[in-house]
Design a protein around this motif. Structure first.
Motif, PDB file in Angstrom:
ATOM      1  N   TRP A  37       6.681 -10.571   5.465  1.00 40.18           N
ATOM      2  CA  TRP A  37       5.462 -10.541   4.669  1.00 40.18           C
ATOM      3  C   TRP A  37       4.923  -9.122   4.625  1.00 40.18           C
ATOM      4  N   ARG A  38       4.089  -8.861   3.628  1.00 39.18           N
ATOM      5  CA  ARG A  38       3.467  -7.549   3.446  1.00 39.18           C
ATOM      6  C   ARG A  38       1.983  -7.738   3.161  1.00 39.18           C
ATOM      7  N   ALA A  39       1.193  -6.769   3.586  1.00 38.43           N
ATOM      8  CA  ALA A  39      -0.261  -6.831   3.346  1.00 38.43           C
ATOM      9  C   ALA A  39      -0.823  -5.418   3.339  1.00 38.43           C
ATOM     10  N   VAL A  40      -1.964  -5.258   2.718  1.00 36.09           N
ATOM     11  CA  VAL A  40      -2.731  -4.015   2.791  1.00 36.09           C
ATOM     12  C   VAL A  40      -4.121  -4.353   3.314  1.00 36.09           C
ATOM     13  N   VAL A  41      -4.488  -3.727   4.426  1.00 37.51           N
ATOM     14  CA  VAL A  41      -5.845  -3.874   4.959  1.00 37.51           C
ATOM     15  C   VAL A  41      -6.680  -2.751   4.354  1.00 37.51           C
ATOM     16  N   ALA A  42      -7.602  -3.106   3.462  1.00 32.71           N
ATOM     17  CA  ALA A  42      -8.390  -2.111   2.749  1.00 32.71           C
ATOM     18  C   ALA A  42      -9.288  -1.327   3.701  1.00 32.71           C
ATOM     19  N   ARG A  43      -9.600  -0.101   3.302  1.00 36.48           N
ATOM     20  CA  ARG A  43     -10.451   0.766   4.127  1.00 36.48           C
ATOM     21  C   ARG A  43     -11.757   0.067   4.492  1.00 36.48           C
ATOM     22  N   ALA A  44     -12.352  -0.642   3.546  1.00 39.08           N
ATOM     23  CA  ALA A  44     -13.629  -1.309   3.805  1.00 39.08           C
ATOM     24  C   ALA A  44     -13.502  -2.367   4.901  1.00 39.08           C
ATOM     25  N   ASP A  45     -12.331  -3.002   5.000  1.00 37.17           N
ATOM     26  CA  ASP A  45     -12.149  -4.044   6.013  1.00 37.17           C
ATOM     27  C   ASP A  45     -11.850  -3.472   7.399  1.00 37.17           C
TER      28      ASP A  45
ATOM     29  N   ILE B 155      -4.419   0.478   5.018  1.00 39.36           N
ATOM     30  CA  ILE B 155      -3.232   0.493   5.880  1.00 39.36           C
ATOM     31  C   ILE B 155      -2.282  -0.604   5.420  1.00 39.36           C
ATOM     32  N   TYR B 156      -1.056  -0.215   5.150  1.00 37.76           N
ATOM     33  CA  TYR B 156      -0.024  -1.141   4.709  1.00 37.76           C
ATOM     34  C   TYR B 156       0.690  -1.705   5.927  1.00 37.76           C
ATOM     35  N   LEU B 157       0.854  -3.025   5.963  1.00 40.91           N
ATOM     36  CA  LEU B 157       1.557  -3.697   7.046  1.00 40.91           C
ATOM     37  C   LEU B 157       2.764  -4.432   6.484  1.00 40.91           C
ATOM     38  N   GLU B 158       3.863  -4.370   7.195  1.00 39.99           N
ATOM     39  CA  GLU B 158       5.063  -5.100   6.779  1.00 39.99           C
ATOM     40  C   GLU B 158       5.759  -5.665   8.006  1.00 39.99           C
ATOM     41  N   ALA B 159       5.849  -6.984   8.047  1.00 35.02           N
ATOM     42  CA  ALA B 159       6.568  -7.670   9.123  1.00 35.02           C
ATOM     43  C   ALA B 159       7.941  -8.044   8.589  1.00 35.02           C
ATOM     44  N   GLU B 160       8.960  -7.617   9.320  1.00 35.48           N
ATOM     45  CA  GLU B 160      10.311  -7.880   8.846  1.00 35.48           C
ATOM     46  C   GLU B 160      11.275  -7.926  10.016  1.00 35.48           C
ATOM     47  N   GLY B 161      11.876  -9.072  10.246  1.00 29.51           N
ATOM     48  CA  GLY B 161      12.901  -9.189  11.278  1.00 29.51           C
ATOM     49  C   GLY B 161      12.364  -8.972  12.675  1.00 29.51           C
ATOM     50  N   THR B 162      12.635  -7.790  13.226  1.00 28.34           N
ATOM     51  CA  THR B 162      12.304  -7.527  14.627  1.00 28.34           C
ATOM     52  C   THR B 162      11.133  -6.571  14.817  1.00 28.34           C
ATOM     53  N   HIS B 163      10.519  -6.103  13.725  1.00 27.20           N
ATOM     54  CA  HIS B 163       9.451  -5.118  13.855  1.00 27.20           C
ATOM     55  C   HIS B 163       8.283  -5.405  12.904  1.00 27.20           C
ATOM     56  N   LEU B 164       7.130  -4.939  13.334  1.00 26.12           N
ATOM     57  CA  LEU B 164       5.969  -4.838  12.464  1.00 26.12           C
ATOM     58  C   LEU B 164       5.777  -3.356  12.178  1.00 26.12           C
ATOM     59  N   PHE B 165       5.813  -2.994  10.891  1.00 25.28           N
ATOM     60  CA  PHE B 165       5.638  -1.611  10.466  1.00 25.28           C
ATOM     61  C   PHE B 165       4.235  -1.437   9.882  1.00 25.28           C
ATOM     62  N   ALA B 166       3.712  -0.220   9.998  1.00 25.18           N
ATOM     63  CA  ALA B 166       2.422   0.103   9.393  1.00 25.18           C
ATOM     64  C   ALA B 166       2.477   1.517   8.830  1.00 25.18           C
ATOM     65  N   CYS B 167       1.869   1.708   7.650  1.00 17.98           N
ATOM     66  CA  CYS B 167       1.906   3.008   6.970  1.00 17.98           C
ATOM     67  C   CYS B 167       0.542   3.321   6.377  1.00 17.98           C
TER      68      CYS B 167
ATOM     69  N   ALA C  18      -5.858   3.645  14.724  1.00 20.52           N
ATOM     70  CA  ALA C  18      -6.229   4.992  15.157  1.00 20.52           C
ATOM     71  C   ALA C  18      -5.260   6.032  14.615  1.00 20.52           C
ATOM     72  N   GLN C  19      -3.960   5.735  14.643  1.00 26.90           N
ATOM     73  CA  GLN C  19      -2.960   6.690  14.183  1.00 26.90           C
ATOM     74  C   GLN C  19      -3.007   6.898  12.671  1.00 26.90           C
ATOM     75  N   LEU C  20      -3.260   5.835  11.931  1.00 26.96           N
ATOM     76  CA  LEU C  20      -3.077   5.872  10.482  1.00 26.96           C
ATOM     77  C   LEU C  20      -4.353   6.149   9.691  1.00 26.96           C
ATOM     78  N   ALA C  21      -5.506   5.859  10.256  1.00 27.53           N
ATOM     79  CA  ALA C  21      -6.760   6.014   9.511  1.00 27.53           C
ATOM     80  C   ALA C  21      -6.947   7.404   8.901  1.00 27.53           C
ATOM     81  N   PRO C  22      -6.568   8.509   9.590  1.00 28.96           N
ATOM     82  CA  PRO C  22      -6.771   9.832   8.989  1.00 28.96           C
ATOM     83  C   PRO C  22      -5.959  10.072   7.724  1.00 28.96           C
ATOM     84  N   HIS C  23      -4.958   9.231   7.471  1.00 26.65           N
ATOM     85  CA  HIS C  23      -4.054   9.458   6.344  1.00 26.65           C
ATOM     86  C   HIS C  23      -4.364   8.571   5.134  1.00 26.65           C
ATOM     87  N   ILE C  24      -5.358   7.704   5.239  1.00 27.32           N
ATOM     88  CA  ILE C  24      -5.691   6.788   4.148  1.00 27.32           C
ATOM     89  C   ILE C  24      -6.310   7.559   2.984  1.00 27.32           C
TER      90      ILE C  24
END
Length: 233
Positions: free
Chosen positions: A63-71, A31-43, A13-19
């Protein structure tokens, strides 16, 4: 490699307007996801605005991933925003011959959805740490007029929870407006290029502070006692 979090619907909800909708830039088309150490980040970003959020989540192997707009359509349908608070398990699988982009499986114990992790796009996603570190380190300096696209400003309505205020500041002309909502959301909003750098800017958009004072002087002259504005609760 599995992260358990309740935050994924909030992230979407927070990030969709910025894609970005620019099909020539697929690395920022989700939406870019990055899990590292103690946090999961999303951009998410379209280069005009950049939104970053995080939640606590233990993941010993990054690990890092991008969830495409279509998904995202399928993800929203299976795990809608109204189900916030429910644990979701994000399992990242590295690429192999059959799935070179890797896989990201999202499930709640009863249902699951497996998507491409788009490893190559994740590697190309903008280096967000330096951008936000520089913006946070810069001292506020808002001493001249700044132009912002009103449509882009509306994107930040999704950043905060109901009743939560936004905090903003800027390091000066040409620098991004930094937006904060609580301790776990940051945003960058690039201003419209100033007229000095855009000779084609229409005259109606060139709002000079001195000129505005002059044109509004008569209308704003105090004729009756004013009631003071009340700060929001």
């Amino acid at each position: 490699m599995t992260v358990t979090t309740t935050a994924l619907p909030r992230f979407v909800a927070q990030l969709a307007p910025h894609i970005s909708t620019d099909t020539t830039l697929p690395s920022i088309g989700g939406i870019y996801l990055e899990a590292e150490g103690t946090h999961l980040f999303a951009c998410a970003t379209d280069r005009y605005t950049f939104a970053l959020t995080r939640t606590e989540a233990t993941e010993p192997e990054p690990w890092r991933a991008v969830v495409a707009r279509a998904d995202l359509t399928a993800l929203r349908a299976l795990f809608p925003a109204r189900r916030r608070g429910a644990d979701l398990h994000l399992t990242h699988s590295r690429g192999c011959t059959r799935t070179p982009g890797g896989l990201l499986t999202v499930g709640d114990g009863a249902r699951s959805l497996t998507l491409s992790a788009n490893a190559s796009l994740a590697r190309q996603f903008p280096k967000w740490r330096r951008l936000f570190a520089d913006a946070l380190a810069a001292e506020p300096r808002q001493d001249t007029e700044t132009l912002y696209n009103a449509d882009f400003l509306a994107r930040w309505a999704k950043a905060a929870e109901r009743g939560q205020p936004l905090t903003t500041w800027s390091a000066g002309p040409g620098k991004p407006l930094l937006v904060a909502a609580g301790p776990d959301f940051l945003g960058l909003h690039m201003p419209v290029a100033l007229p000095a750098h855009r000779p084609d800017t229409p005259a109606r958009d060139r709002q000079d502070r001195t000129a505005l004072r002059t044109t509004w002087a008569d209308a704003l002259a105090t004729l009756t006692p004013d009631r003071a504005l009340k700060a929001a609760a």
